[in-house]
Design an enzyme around this catalytic site. Sequence first.
Site, PDB file in Angstrom:
ATOM      1  N   PHE A  41       0.844  -1.201   0.000  1.00 29.74           N
ATOM      2  CA  PHE A  41       0.000   0.000   0.000  1.00 29.74           C
ATOM      3  C   PHE A  41       0.876   1.246   0.000  1.00 29.74           C
ATOM      4  O   PHE A  41       0.657   2.186  -0.768  1.00 29.74           O
ATOM      5  CB  PHE A  41      -0.909  -0.021   1.236  1.00 29.74           C
ATOM      6  CG  PHE A  41      -1.798   1.184   1.351  1.00 29.74           C
ATOM      7  CD1 PHE A  41      -3.048   1.202   0.759  1.00 29.74           C
ATOM      8  CD2 PHE A  41      -1.372   2.308   2.040  1.00 29.74           C
ATOM      9  CE1 PHE A  41      -3.864   2.330   0.854  1.00 29.74           C
ATOM     10  CE2 PHE A  41      -2.170   3.434   2.140  1.00 29.74           C
ATOM     11  CZ  PHE A  41      -3.422   3.442   1.549  1.00 29.74           C
ATOM     12  N   ASP A  51      -3.255   0.599  -4.622  1.00 31.92           N
ATOM     13  CA  ASP A  51      -2.659  -0.692  -4.249  1.00 31.92           C
ATOM     14  C   ASP A  51      -3.483  -1.797  -4.914  1.00 31.92           C
ATOM     15  O   ASP A  51      -4.338  -2.413  -4.287  1.00 31.92           O
ATOM     16  CB  ASP A  51      -2.685  -0.805  -2.716  1.00 31.92           C
ATOM     17  CG  ASP A  51      -2.023  -2.065  -2.207  1.00 31.92           C
ATOM     18  OD1 ASP A  51      -1.294  -2.721  -2.965  1.00 31.92           O
ATOM     19  OD2 ASP A  51      -2.254  -2.389  -1.018  1.00 31.92           O
ATOM     20  N   ARG A 152      -1.750 -15.044   4.766  1.00 32.14           N
ATOM     21  CA  ARG A 152      -2.750 -14.030   5.131  1.00 32.14           C
ATOM     22  C   ARG A 152      -4.081 -14.421   4.524  1.00 32.14           C
ATOM     23  O   ARG A 152      -4.173 -14.604   3.301  1.00 32.14           O
ATOM     24  CB  ARG A 152      -2.274 -12.683   4.596  1.00 32.14           C
ATOM     25  CG  ARG A 152      -3.338 -11.597   4.470  1.00 32.14           C
ATOM     26  CD  ARG A 152      -2.638 -10.279   4.169  1.00 32.14           C
ATOM     27  NE  ARG A 152      -3.537  -9.255   3.691  1.00 32.14           N
ATOM     28  CZ  ARG A 152      -3.174  -7.992   3.470  1.00 32.14           C
ATOM     29  NH1 ARG A 152      -1.919  -7.621   3.681  1.00 32.14           N
ATOM     30  NH2 ARG A 152      -4.032  -7.109   3.035  1.00 32.14           N
TER      31      ARG A 152
END
Length: 287
Positions: A41, A51, A152
């Site tokens: 980002f 982003d 993630r």
Amino acid sequence: MTSLRESVASNSLVQAMATHSPLSAKLAEEAGFNALWASGFELSAHYGLPDASLITMTQHIEMLRAIASATSLPVVADIDTGFGNAVNVVHAIHEYERAGAAAVVIEDKTFPKMTSLVADGRQDLVRIEEFEGKIEAACATRQSEDFLVIARTEALIAGLSRDAALERGEAYAEAGADMILIHSKQTSPHEIEAFIEAWGGCVPLVLVPTAYPDMTVERIKATGKVAMTIWGNHTVRAIVTALREAYRQILSDGGIHQFDKQVASVAEIFHLQGMDKVKEIEKQFLR
Ligand code: SPV
Ligand code: MG
């Protein structure tokens, strides 16, 4: 130097500050953070871009290399989706480890990704099996056992249930991930705290409390299951705030005569640039 793996195992929360330049990384180290987050980002914003997989792996890795060589802190690389499928992940891990990253975070979205925090963003996830393959590929490629692979899950960001997020987190830990980053864009910490409470996985968690700033260090530590927090975009936001005020004041004062007294001196910048070392080298070697 303590490795990131040792810091994570030490039970004291690792605080990784976002960075997109060696200069901001040096300032984060000077302030006392114990890790750096090479944020996608922030680097995108630095280029004036959203982003959304627009900056290339080469742009990101070159900045990470410069950051890693300018500081002694471990650098956690935000490699988004891994730039494609498991083939791209193998290439990325090889390159990021050589560039000096201490860890990578790979997210379970499709390539190209959309930033997690935007309202109504396109948040498509890859199949669990596909992402397990990407995590296995990352683990099989790393050269050093100290290099951490952090998976993630964007399940909550994509609007899936807590159970679906838990299922993904557990599957990725089984596939070999050292830690699971669970992301949320709720503005209160409750969604994340409920996830943490239900998390029975065998690996610790990582948080990025950008959207829910009330999740303080004290509150994170109280969960007992979080090994790292990432302060995701506060470097670039602090720069925007500071520059807006500086530029406004210089124009309104009609010069730099006032502002010059309020900012870091040129001597401080020399120090951050390592000018002392240049002087030493000159003295020793210039004939
Ligand atoms: C980043 O800093 O690039 C992140 C964190 O991935 S966030 O933007 O909060 O999703
Ligand atoms: Mg990112």
